[in-house]
Design a protein around this motif. Structure first.
Motif, PDB file in Angstrom:
ATOM      1  N   ALA A   6      12.691   9.485  -3.023  1.00 31.77           N
ATOM      2  CA  ALA A   6      13.975   9.121  -3.602  1.00 31.77           C
ATOM      3  C   ALA A   6      15.012   8.859  -2.517  1.00 31.77           C
ATOM      4  CB  ALA A   6      14.457  10.221  -4.535  1.00 31.77           C
ATOM      5  N   ALA A   7      14.947   9.634  -1.463  1.00 31.94           N
ATOM      6  CA  ALA A   7      15.916   9.454  -0.387  1.00 31.94           C
ATOM      7  C   ALA A   7      15.840   8.040   0.186  1.00 31.94           C
ATOM      8  CB  ALA A   7      15.666  10.475   0.725  1.00 31.94           C
ATOM      9  N   ILE A   8      14.631   7.524   0.312  1.00 31.83           N
ATOM     10  CA  ILE A   8      14.468   6.189   0.869  1.00 31.83           C
ATOM     11  C   ILE A   8      14.856   5.132  -0.142  1.00 31.83           C
ATOM     12  CG2 ILE A   8      12.738   4.543   1.615  1.00 31.83           C
ATOM     13  CD1 ILE A   8      11.595   6.523   3.353  1.00 31.83           C
ATOM     14  N   ALA A   9      14.572   5.428  -1.407  1.00 34.45           N
ATOM     15  CA  ALA A   9      14.905   4.442  -2.424  1.00 34.45           C
ATOM     16  C   ALA A   9      16.414   4.282  -2.549  1.00 34.45           C
ATOM     17  CB  ALA A   9      14.300   4.852  -3.761  1.00 34.45           C
ATOM     18  N   VAL A  10      17.151   5.368  -2.406  1.00 35.04           N
ATOM     19  CA  VAL A  10      18.589   5.312  -2.647  1.00 35.04           C
ATOM     20  C   VAL A  10      19.340   4.738  -1.449  1.00 35.04           C
ATOM     21  CG1 VAL A  10      20.639   6.698  -3.004  1.00 35.04           C
ATOM     22  CG2 VAL A  10      18.584   7.140  -4.348  1.00 35.04           C
ATOM     23  N   ASP A  11      19.317   5.429  -0.338  1.00 31.18           N
ATOM     24  CA  ASP A  11      19.958   4.843   0.836  1.00 31.18           C
ATOM     25  C   ASP A  11      18.890   4.299   1.772  1.00 31.18           C
ATOM     26  OD1 ASP A  11      18.884   6.997   2.233  1.00 31.18           O
ATOM     27  OD2 ASP A  11      20.664   8.189   1.916  1.00 31.18           O
ATOM     28  N   ASP A  12      19.341   3.684   2.840  1.00 28.33           N
ATOM     29  CA  ASP A  12      18.380   3.042   3.727  1.00 28.33           C
ATOM     30  C   ASP A  12      18.135   3.870   4.976  1.00 28.33           C
ATOM     31  OD1 ASP A  12      17.984   1.069   2.026  1.00 28.33           O
ATOM     32  OD2 ASP A  12      19.085  -0.475   3.100  1.00 28.33           O
ATOM     33  N   THR A  13      18.353   5.169   4.873  1.00 27.88           N
ATOM     34  CA  THR A  13      18.133   6.024   6.022  1.00 27.88           C
ATOM     35  C   THR A  13      16.645   6.106   6.313  1.00 27.88           C
ATOM     36  OG1 THR A  13      19.976   7.315   5.198  1.00 27.88           O
ATOM     37  CG2 THR A  13      18.724   8.230   7.034  1.00 27.88           C
ATOM     38  N   VAL A  14      16.263   5.525   7.393  1.00 27.72           N
ATOM     39  CA  VAL A  14      14.862   5.485   7.760  1.00 27.72           C
ATOM     40  C   VAL A  14      14.727   6.099   9.144  1.00 27.72           C
ATOM     41  CG1 VAL A  14      12.940   3.966   8.309  1.00 27.72           C
ATOM     42  CG2 VAL A  14      14.436   3.426   6.391  1.00 27.72           C
ATOM     43  N   THR A  15      13.882   7.108   9.233  1.00 23.76           N
ATOM     44  CA  THR A  15      13.679   7.721  10.542  1.00 23.76           C
ATOM     45  C   THR A  15      12.900   6.759  11.429  1.00 23.76           C
ATOM     46  OG1 THR A  15      11.546   8.683  10.032  1.00 23.76           O
ATOM     47  CG2 THR A  15      13.493   9.933   9.343  1.00 23.76           C
ATOM     48  N   PRO A  16      12.973   6.935  12.731  1.00 29.89           N
ATOM     49  CA  PRO A  16      12.222   6.048  13.629  1.00 29.89           C
ATOM     50  C   PRO A  16      10.744   5.997  13.277  1.00 29.89           C
ATOM     51  CG  PRO A  16      13.748   7.402  14.884  1.00 29.89           C
ATOM     52  CD  PRO A  16      13.813   7.891  13.466  1.00 29.89           C
ATOM     53  N   ARG A  17      10.193   7.162  12.990  1.00 30.41           N
ATOM     54  CA  ARG A  17       8.771   7.192  12.636  1.00 30.41           C
ATOM     55  C   ARG A  17       8.504   6.382  11.371  1.00 30.41           C
ATOM     56  NH1 ARG A  17       4.091   6.403  13.147  1.00 30.41           N
ATOM     57  NH2 ARG A  17       2.430   7.856  12.533  1.00 30.41           N
ATOM     58  N   GLN A  18       9.377   6.512  10.403  1.00 35.31           N
ATOM     59  CA  GLN A  18       9.210   5.732   9.177  1.00 35.31           C
ATOM     60  C   GLN A  18       9.356   4.245   9.469  1.00 35.31           C
ATOM     61  OE1 GLN A  18      12.190   7.667   6.769  1.00 35.31           O
ATOM     62  NE2 GLN A  18      10.705   9.070   5.840  1.00 35.31           N
ATOM     63  N   GLY A  19      10.254   3.931  10.388  1.00 39.81           N
ATOM     64  CA  GLY A  19      10.390   2.535  10.802  1.00 39.81           C
ATOM     65  C   GLY A  19       9.093   2.000  11.390  1.00 39.81           C
ATOM     66  N   GLU A  20       8.431   2.833  12.172  1.00 45.15           N
ATOM     67  CA  GLU A  20       7.138   2.410  12.721  1.00 45.15           C
ATOM     68  C   GLU A  20       6.151   2.093  11.610  1.00 45.15           C
ATOM     69  OE1 GLU A  20       5.370   4.991  15.673  1.00 45.15           O
ATOM     70  OE2 GLU A  20       7.354   5.558  16.400  1.00 45.15           O
ATOM     71  N   VAL A  21       6.144   2.967  10.607  1.00 45.27           N
ATOM     72  CA  VAL A  21       5.237   2.744   9.477  1.00 45.27           C
ATOM     73  C   VAL A  21       5.563   1.412   8.794  1.00 45.27           C
ATOM     74  CG1 VAL A  21       4.558   3.571   7.207  1.00 45.27           C
ATOM     75  CG2 VAL A  21       4.825   5.193   9.084  1.00 45.27           C
ATOM     76  N   LEU A  22       6.846   1.172   8.566  1.00 43.15           N
ATOM     77  CA  LEU A  22       7.237  -0.060   7.882  1.00 43.15           C
ATOM     78  C   LEU A  22       6.932  -1.287   8.747  1.00 43.15           C
ATOM     79  CD1 LEU A  22      10.557   1.146   6.238  1.00 43.15           C
ATOM     80  CD2 LEU A  22       8.253   1.006   5.263  1.00 43.15           C
ATOM     81  N   ASP A  23       7.049  -1.130  10.048  1.00 42.01           N
ATOM     82  CA  ASP A  23       6.656  -2.237  10.923  1.00 42.01           C
ATOM     83  C   ASP A  23       5.158  -2.501  10.817  1.00 42.01           C
ATOM     84  OD1 ASP A  23       9.109  -3.012  11.915  1.00 42.01           O
ATOM     85  OD2 ASP A  23       9.101  -1.521  13.510  1.00 42.01           O
ATOM     86  N   ALA A  24       4.403  -1.438  10.656  1.00 35.92           N
ATOM     87  CA  ALA A  24       2.963  -1.610  10.471  1.00 35.92           C
ATOM     88  C   ALA A  24       2.684  -2.382   9.184  1.00 35.92           C
ATOM     89  CB  ALA A  24       2.274  -0.244  10.434  1.00 35.92           C
ATOM     90  N   VAL A  25       3.433  -2.069   8.151  1.00 37.47           N
ATOM     91  CA  VAL A  25       3.274  -2.815   6.895  1.00 37.47           C
ATOM     92  C   VAL A  25       3.572  -4.292   7.130  1.00 37.47           C
ATOM     93  CG1 VAL A  25       4.099  -3.098   4.544  1.00 37.47           C
ATOM     94  CG2 VAL A  25       3.862  -0.807   5.494  1.00 37.47           C
ATOM     95  N   LEU A  26       4.658  -4.568   7.821  1.00 40.84           N
ATOM     96  CA  LEU A  26       5.011  -5.960   8.100  1.00 40.84           C
ATOM     97  C   LEU A  26       3.914  -6.659   8.896  1.00 40.84           C
ATOM     98  CD1 LEU A  26       8.812  -5.676   8.958  1.00 40.84           C
ATOM     99  CD2 LEU A  26       7.765  -6.835   7.017  1.00 40.84           C
ATOM    100  N   ALA A  27       3.417  -5.957   9.910  1.00 37.76           N
ATOM    101  CA  ALA A  27       2.370  -6.550  10.735  1.00 37.76           C
ATOM    102  C   ALA A  27       1.147  -6.884   9.882  1.00 37.76           C
ATOM    103  CB  ALA A  27       1.986  -5.582  11.858  1.00 37.76           C
ATOM    104  N   LEU A  28       0.762  -5.926   9.066  1.00 35.83           N
ATOM    105  CA  LEU A  28      -0.388  -6.123   8.193  1.00 35.83           C
ATOM    106  C   LEU A  28      -0.130  -7.270   7.225  1.00 35.83           C
ATOM    107  CD1 LEU A  28      -2.836  -4.593   8.601  1.00 35.83           C
ATOM    108  CD2 LEU A  28      -1.845  -2.681   7.360  1.00 35.83           C
ATOM    109  N   LEU A  29       1.109  -7.312   6.762  1.00 40.11           N
ATOM    110  CA  LEU A  29       1.483  -8.292   5.756  1.00 40.11           C
ATOM    111  C   LEU A  29       1.342  -9.703   6.299  1.00 40.11           C
ATOM    112  CD1 LEU A  29       2.290  -7.949   2.941  1.00 40.11           C
ATOM    113  CD2 LEU A  29       4.680  -7.854   3.607  1.00 40.11           C
TER     114      LEU A  29
END
Lengths: 220, 220
Positions: A6-29
């Motif tokens: 829920a925290a991620i859904a509501v605001d866009d506070t993304v920890t660096p580690r979470q950013g890495e994960v999302l970058d991995a999603v983008l790369a895969l995408l």
DNA sequence: GCCGAACCGTACCGTACGGTACACCCTTTC
DNA sequence: GAAAGGGTGTACCGTACGGTACGGTTCGGC
């Protein structure tokens, strides 16, 4: 508190580690080929699936966070308010057009739009709405002040800002986005983008210019 | 001869019964909600899955046949070659624009384009190519002769037919297609389509008209 | 040095769906 | 009226994938 998602859904506070994960999603995408499974993301990001589910709730949550993450990266620059003359207007419009073309022709944009389109097809249209808001509508809201300032400065004339923007949108994008989404292999070089942006701007000023219209160009 | 599917893939000979099956696919498709499974198609069309596979090879073959089937239904009318004056040109352009807008805003087109986009995302881009050829490129090839005839008649001026068409395409479609694909719930009434077609035509003639340009319109 | 929290890796479960096999039916043909 | 071919309905198989559980490891706090 089980819902860290829920925290991620509501605001866009993304920890660096979470950013890495999302970058991995983008790369895969943008590797395409249907490789976007939760297992693949976990492997690519060197994290556990359990963590993915803890952070993002479910697959849709992960995709949503990825779209927001990418959107937060491309907040583009604004235009220069003071001394808006004809040249400055044309320059700003060209910059908008070039930036927009560069974005929609990027592999990332194509991949994200494809995911969002597929998502919109299956009913729950969250991703489609988010992509629309961060793409089409965001650039509209950023461009409209420029158009209205230019109108107040007597440089262009129109009644409906939205309609004027949509015409500009059409002149810039033309068939590029749908062709790319459908897999047509057109590539836009920097030079082509610049030329297209200039052409679209000339055409727009021809249609809406208040003073003497921009010089007609018959090629391109 | 085990490959009855090949017959369908190569030419478009579709028996009435096969047409019923493809109509069932279309119906299921624009019902959306991910309902397009082979089992659902078989049930809807009252045929066996075995028959589906015998006729269409596999799921992709069925989708491909469906896209061709739909495309074969919408071969739209042509324009009238003789006595091409300014009024006839404007009328023909408006008719093209209105027809095109009606097509892309139809539920069927949206559903098929979504399937094709998703398909293009997963590598093998057959559907994307087919949709592109029957949509974007087909209308281009049908419109270009009109544009060139008008140029020869001295009604409009341009160097690159393709570029002129793409501008027309942009002026007509603007953001409609991408918004619909992404799930934005805009609806185009017949009146709005007619108005949009007229606006796009006026704008196109303003940009490319050879004689005195069409009257400027500031609204819409 | 111990505890707990966070996280990794992996094994596992349930289900949905593409694709196949098979039993039955209906129609045509000789 | 028996055989054959094409079709329907259904049961079935294999697999891919979303989602969960769990043991093992690292690390900060005390």
């Amino acid at each position: 508190m089980p819902q860290a998602a829920a925290a991620i859904a509501v605001d866009d506070t993304v920890t660096p580690r979470q950013g890495e994960v999302l970058d991995a999603v983008l790369a895969l995408l943008l590797e395409g080929r249907d490789g976007l499974t939760m297992t693949a993301v976990a492997r690519r990001a060197s994290c556990s699936k359990e963590t993915l589910y803890k952070w993002f709730g479910d697959r849709d949550g992960l995709l949503t966070a990825t779209v927001r993450w990418q959107a937060s990266k491309v907040r583009a620059g604004n235009w220069d308010r003071q001394h808006l003359d004809a040249d400055a207007l044309a320059e700003s419009l060209e910059a908008f057009a070039a930036n927009w073309l560069a974005v929609i022709s990027s592999k990332t944009s194509v991949a994200l739009n494809r995911v969002a389109v597929a998502h919109a097809a299956s009913g729950r249209s969250d991703l489609g709405r988010i992509v629309l808001e961060n793409g089409r509508f965001a650039i509209g809201e950023r461009l409209k002040p420029l158009l209205e300032a230019a109108r107040e400065a007597g440089l262009i004339a129109f009644d409906d800002t939205e309609a004027a923007f949509r015409t500009f949108f059409g002149l810039v994008g033309r068939d590029v986005q749908i062709r790319l989404l459908l897999g047509d292999s057109i590539t836009l070089s920097k030079a082509e983008i610049a030329a297209d942006a200039a052409r679209a701007t000339r055409q727009f000023l021809t249609l809406f210019g208040a003073g003497r219209p921009a010089p007609r160009n018959r090629s391109n």
